[in-house]
Scaffold this motif. Structure first.
Motif, short mmCIF file in Angstrom:
data_model
loop_
_atom_site.label_atom_id
_atom_site.label_comp_id
_atom_site.label_asym_id
_atom_site.label_seq_id
_atom_site.Cartn_x
_atom_site.Cartn_y
_atom_site.Cartn_z
N ILE A 123 -46.13 -5.99 29.23
CA ILE A 123 -45.61 -5.19 28.11
C ILE A 123 -46.38 -3.87 28.04
O ILE A 123 -47.61 -3.89 27.95
N PRO A 124 -45.69 -2.73 28.07
CA PRO A 124 -46.39 -1.44 27.94
C PRO A 124 -47.09 -1.34 26.58
O PRO A 124 -46.53 -1.73 25.55
N ILE A 125 -48.29 -0.86 26.59
CA ILE A 125 -49.07 -0.74 25.35
C ILE A 125 -48.96 0.70 24.83
O ILE A 125 -49.29 1.65 25.53
N LYS A 126 -48.48 0.83 23.58
CA LYS A 126 -48.34 2.15 22.97
C LYS A 126 -49.69 2.73 22.55
O LYS A 126 -49.97 3.90 22.76
N VAL A 127 -50.48 1.89 21.89
CA VAL A 127 -51.80 2.32 21.42
C VAL A 127 -52.83 1.29 21.86
O VAL A 127 -52.77 0.13 21.48
N LYS A 128 -53.78 1.72 22.67
CA LYS A 128 -54.81 0.81 23.16
C LYS A 128 -55.85 0.55 22.07
O LYS A 128 -56.14 1.41 21.25
N SER A 129 -56.39 -0.68 22.07
CA SER A 129 -57.43 -1.03 21.12
C SER A 129 -58.31 -2.12 21.73
O SER A 129 -57.97 -2.73 22.75
N HIS A 130 -59.44 -2.37 21.09
CA HIS A 130 -60.37 -3.40 21.57
C HIS A 130 -59.72 -4.79 21.50
O HIS A 130 -59.92 -5.62 22.40
N ALA A 131 -58.93 -5.03 20.44
CA ALA A 131 -58.27 -6.33 20.28
C ALA A 131 -57.28 -6.58 21.41
O ALA A 131 -57.22 -7.69 21.96
N ILE A 132 -56.53 -5.55 21.78
CA ILE A 132 -55.56 -5.71 22.88
C ILE A 132 -56.29 -5.96 24.19
O ILE A 132 -55.86 -6.78 25.01
N GLU A 133 -57.38 -5.28 24.37
CA GLU A 133 -58.18 -5.49 25.59
C GLU A 133 -58.68 -6.94 25.68
O GLU A 133 -58.64 -7.55 26.75
N GLU A 134 -59.11 -7.49 24.55
CA GLU A 134 -59.57 -8.88 24.53
C GLU A 134 -58.43 -9.84 24.85
O GLU A 134 -58.61 -10.82 25.58
N ILE A 135 -57.25 -9.57 24.28
CA ILE A 135 -56.09 -10.43 24.55
C ILE A 135 -55.73 -10.38 26.04
O ILE A 135 -55.46 -11.42 26.67
N HIS A 136 -55.74 -9.19 26.61
CA HIS A 136 -55.43 -9.05 28.04
C HIS A 136 -56.43 -9.84 28.90
O HIS A 136 -56.04 -10.52 29.86
N ASN A 137 -57.71 -9.76 28.55
CA ASN A 137 -58.73 -10.50 29.30
C ASN A 137 -58.50 -12.00 29.20
O ASN A 137 -58.66 -12.74 30.19
N GLU A 138 -58.12 -12.47 28.02
CA GLU A 138 -57.86 -13.89 27.84
C GLU A 138 -56.64 -14.33 28.64
O GLU A 138 -56.62 -15.43 29.21
N MET A 139 -55.61 -13.48 28.67
CA MET A 139 -54.42 -13.81 29.44
C MET A 139 -54.72 -13.85 30.94
O MET A 139 -54.18 -14.70 31.67
N LYS A 140 -55.59 -12.98 31.40
CA LYS A 140 -55.98 -12.99 32.82
C LYS A 140 -56.71 -14.28 33.17
O LYS A 140 -56.53 -14.83 34.28
N LEU A 141 -57.51 -14.78 32.24
CA LEU A 141 -58.21 -16.05 32.46
C LEU A 141 -57.21 -17.21 32.56
O LEU A 141 -57.37 -18.11 33.39
N ILE A 142 -56.18 -17.18 31.70
CA ILE A 142 -55.16 -18.24 31.74
C ILE A 142 -54.41 -18.18 33.07
O ILE A 142 -54.15 -19.22 33.71
#
Length: 644
Positions: A616-635
Motif C-alpha cells: 500500500i502506498p504511504i501518503k504520510v510517513k511516520s514512526h508508527a507506520i515504520e514499526e508496522i512495516h517492520n513487524e509485517m516483514k518479520l511475519i
C-alpha cells in the motif's frame, strides 16, 4: 408618567425583534473550550437559545394580540413549509433515531422559526411606521440606506457586512500568525473548525458587499459610509478567501459576483450590442469556451485527488439511492450509513486501485442535492428544487424595477452563491452558513413581490398556537440546558480518558450514557474507554448498538479488539475486514488482521495480509507506520522460511 412608561414599552417592543435577529449574527463567533467539540456545539446552543427567545416573544405577543390573525403565505413560504413537513415525516419514520433526537430536524425546525420570525418582523415594521419616530437616529441612518419601508432588511444587510468584515480580518490575522488558528491542522479557520465552512461563510457575504459597493444612492448623508463598509468588507474577503484553498467557495463567490455584475451592468444586453455580427459571436463562443475549459482544468488539477474522491462518493451514493429512490434512507442517516455503503462497495470487489486510494472517512456527500436525495428521496429533492427554481425565476425580474433594489440583489446573489457551493461541498451542513442562507431567503421572500395567499385564524386556534409556542420554548430550553450540562461533563470525561484515567472516565461516561444514547461520537468514545480498561464484553455491547447510528472504521476496529480479547476470533475478523473495506488505503485495520491471523495460526492469510500492507502506498510517513512495516516483514520472513 404613565404615557412615558407606555412609550418606553412601545419603544422596546419595536426594537426587541430586531435585536433578537441581530443575535443570530453572533452565532459564527461563539466557541467554548468547556464543551465537547465546543467550536461547533457552542454555536448550536447559542442558535437554539436565540430561537427559543424568538418563539417566546412571538407566543407572548400572540397571546396579547386582540382578535384573530391573518396569515399571508407566498409560494416560497408554502414550498419551504412543504419541504419541512416532508423532512418531519421522514424523521418520524427514520430507523434507529427518535425524531425528537434527530439533529437535522432540530436544526431545520430552528431555521423555520428564524425564517418566519424575520418575515413577520419586516412586515410589521412596514405596517407600523409610527415606530420609526421612536428611534430617530436609527431611522434616519437606514432611511438613507435604501427606503423607509425597508429599515429592518437594511439593518440586516449592515450586519452581514460587519460580521463578514470581522471574520475576514480574523482570518487575515491568523494567516500572518498574529492570532492562533482554532485547529492545529490548518492555519486559517476564522472562528470555525476548519477552512471550508469558514470559506463558505465569507463567500456568502462577498456578493452582498459587492452589491453595496457597486450600487449607491446619491446625495444621501450616510450613503458613503455604507459604501465604505461594503468596500472594506469586499477587499478583506478577497484577500483571505483564496488562502482558504476551498474551490467550492471560490466558485460560489464567482457565481454570486456574476449575478451582481449582471444586474449592475446589464451584461447580456451590452454583449448583444457588441456581438452584432456572426464572426464576433463565433469568436466570443470560442474565447468563452477556452476560458471556461481552462478554469475547469485548473480547478480540477489544483486538488485533483480531492475532486476524484468526491466523484467516488457521488458514485457510491448514487448506487445506494436506487434502493430507496422515492423516500430515501431517512433524515440524518447519510452520515450513519455512508461508510457502510463504502465498505460494502469495496467488499464486493468494486473499485479500482486508484479509487481505493481515494476512499476516506466520509461524513457528508459533498453535494447538498445528492444528500437530500439520499435522505428524503425524490419527493424531498423535487420540492427543494421547485423552491430553488421559483426563487431563481423571481430573481431574474429584479432588474426590471425602475431603481435597482440593492437588498433584493444582495440577498439573491447570496442564495445563488450558496446553491453553487452546494453542488460541490456542504455549505448547508455548517449551521452558520445555513443560517445566512435562511436569513437571506427570508429577506428576499419578503421584499420581492411573490404571489400571496391569505389565511385567517380564529381566536381558539390563535390561543392554542400561542400557548403551544410558549410551552415548546420552555421545554426546549430545559432540554438544551440539560444537554449543554451533559456536553460539559463529556468534556471532563475526555480529559480523564486522554490522561489514561479510564476508571474515572468510564464512571462519568456511564452517568451520561442514557442522556447521550443517540450520539454516535459519545458511544464510540465510551466503548473505546471501556476497551482500554479491559471491560471487553461491556464495550462490545455498547459498540454493537452504536453500529445502528454511526459508521466509522475506528468503531469496527475497537469492536474487533474486544472480540479478539474475548477469543471470539471469527467476529473479530469480520470487524477488522469491515473497517479495512471502509478505507482500503489505511493500514491499521489490515495490521490488526495480520496479527490476528498470525496469533490464530493462519499462515496463508497472515502472509497475504502482511504483503498487502507493504504494497500500500504511504501518503504520510511516520514512526508508527515504520514499526508496522517492520513487524509485517518479520511475519513474512517467519512464514516464508517455514515453507522452505
Amino acid at each position: 408618567m404613565r404615557q412615558v412608561l407606555m412609550l418606553s414599552v412601545k419603544n422596546l417592543l419595536a426594537v426587541l425583534p430586531a435585536l433578537l435577529i441581530a443575535l443570530l449574527f453572533v452565532t459564527p463567533f461563539i466557541v467554548s473550550d468547556q464543551l465537547y467539540n465546543g467550536i461547533i456545539v457552542a454555536k448550536e446552543f447559542w442558535f437554539f437559545g436565540v430561537v427559543a427567545a424568538m418563539l417566546l416573544y412571538s407566543g407572548i405577543r400572540l397571546l396579547f394580540k386582540k382578535g384573530g390573525i391573518k396569515i399571508s403565505l407566498n409560494n416560497t413560504d408554502i414550498l419551504l413549509l412543504a419541504f419541512y413537513v416532508w423532512c418531519f415525516i421522514r424523521a418520524i419514520f427514520t430507523p434507529y433515531t427518535p425524531f425528537y433526537h434527530n439533529h437535522k430536524l432540530q436544526v431545520l425546525t430552528g431555521m423555520m422559526v428564524v425564517y418566519f420570525f424575520i418575515k413577520q418582523t419586516i412586515i410589521l415594521e412596514r405596517k407600523n411606521h409610527e415606530h420609526t419616530s421612536l428611534t430617530s437616529p436609527f431611522t434616519s441612518f437606514f432611511n438613507s440606506f435604501i427606503n423607509k419601508e425597508y429599515i429592518i432588511p437594511s439593518f440586516l444587510i449592515l450586519l452581514f457586512l460587519l460580521t463578514g468584515f470581522i471574520q475576514a480580518v480574523y482570518g487575515l490575522l491568523q494567516l500572518y500568525g498574529i492570532l492562533p488558528s482554532l485547529n492545529s491542522d490548518f492555519k486559517i479557520t476564522g472562528s470555525f473548525l476548519n477552512p471550508a465552512p469558514y470559506a463558505f461563510y465569507l463567500s456568502s457575504i462577498l456578493p452582498i458587499a459587492l452589491t453595496i459597493t457597486l450600487f449607491s444612492i446619491k446625495n444621501e448623508k450616510y450613503s458613503k459610509a455604507i459604501k465604505y463598509i461594503g468596500l472594506s468588507t469586499l477587499l478583506c474577503i478577497l484577500l483571505i478567501l483564496p488562502a482558504t484553498l476551498c474551490r467550492a467557495a471560490w466558485l460560489g463567490a464567482l457565481s454570486g459576483g456574476f449575478v451582481v455584475f449582471y444586474y449592475r451592468f446589464n451584461i447580456f444586453r451590452e454583449a448583444k450590442k457588441m456581438l452584432n455580427t456572426t464572426t464576433k459571436i463565433f469568436a466570443a463562443i470560442v474565447i468563452t469556451t477556452i476560458l471556461f475549459g481552462t478554469c475547469v482544468f485548473y480547478l480540477y488539477h489544483f486538488k485533483s485527488t480531492s475532486a476524484n474522491g468526491r466523484m467516488l462518493i457521488w458514485k457510491i451514493t448514487t448506487q445506494k439511492i436506487k434502493e430507496k429512490p422515492f423516500v430515501g434512507v431517512g433524515l440524518s442517516r447519510f452520515e450513519a450509513e455512508y461508510n457502510n455503503w463504502q465498505a460494502e462497495w469495496f467488499s464486493f470487489g468494486n473499485g479500482s486501485d486508484n479509487e481505493k486510494m481515494l476512499a476516506g472517512n466520509v461524513k457528508f456527500a459533498y453535494n447538498e442535492f445528492l444528500e437530500i436525495l439520499s435522505e428524503t428521496g425524490l419527493i424531498g429533492l423535487v420540492v427543494f428544487l421547485i423552491l430553488i427554481s421559483i426563487i431563481c425565476k423571481e430573481g431574474l425580474y429584479i432588474r426590471k424595477t425602475e431603481i435597482p433594489n440593492r437588498i433584493s440583489i444582495g440577498t439573491f446573489s447570496l442564495i445563488v452563491t450558496l446553491i453553487t457551493c452546494s453542488l460541490f461541498s456542504y455549505p448547508l451542513f455548517s449551521l452558520p452558513t445555513m443560517l445566512m442562507f435562511i436569513i437571506g431567503l427570508a429577506i428576499f421572500s419578503t421584499i420581492v413581490n411573490f404571489t400571496e395567499y391569505n389565511l385567517r385564524i380564529g381566536l381558539p386556534l390563535k390561543y392554542a398556537i400561542a400557548i403551544s409556542m410558549v410551552l415548546v420554548t420552555f421545554i426546549s430550553l430545559k432540554t438544551k440546558f440539560e444537554e449543554c450540562a451533559n456536553y460539559k461533563k463529556w468534556n471532563y470525561a475526555l480529559f480523564y480518558f486522554y490522561n489514561t484515567q479510564y476508571n474515572l472516565a468510564n464512571d462519568m461516561f456511564s452517568k451520561l450514557y442514557l442522556s447521550l444514547i443517540n450520539n454516535g461520537d459519545f458511544l464510540l468514545q465510551y466503548g473505546k474507554s471501556l476497551e482500554m480498561e479491559k471491560k471487553y464484553s461491556q464495550s462490545a455491547r455498547i459498540l454493537e448498538s452504536t453500529k445502528n447510528i454511526y459508521s466509522d472504521p475506528y468503531l469496527y476496529i475497537t469492536l474487533g479488539d474486544c472480540y479478539n480479547a474475548n477469543k471470539e476470533f471469527e467476529k473479530a475478523e469480520q470487524m477488522y475486514l469491515t473497517a479495512s473495506n471502509m478505507i482500503p488505503n489505511k493500514i491499521y485495520a489490515k495490521y490488526k488482521l495480520a496479527r490476528l491471523y498470525d496469533e490464530t495460526h493462519l499462515p496463508d492469510k497472515a502472509l497475504f495480509m502482511a504483503k498487502s500492507i507493504l504494497n500500500i502506498p504511504i501518503k504520510v510517513k511516520s514512526h508508527a507506520i515504520e514499526e508496522i512495516h517492520n513487524e509485517m516483514k518479520l511475519i513474512i520472513s517467519k512464514y516464508e522460511m517455514t515453507e522452505l
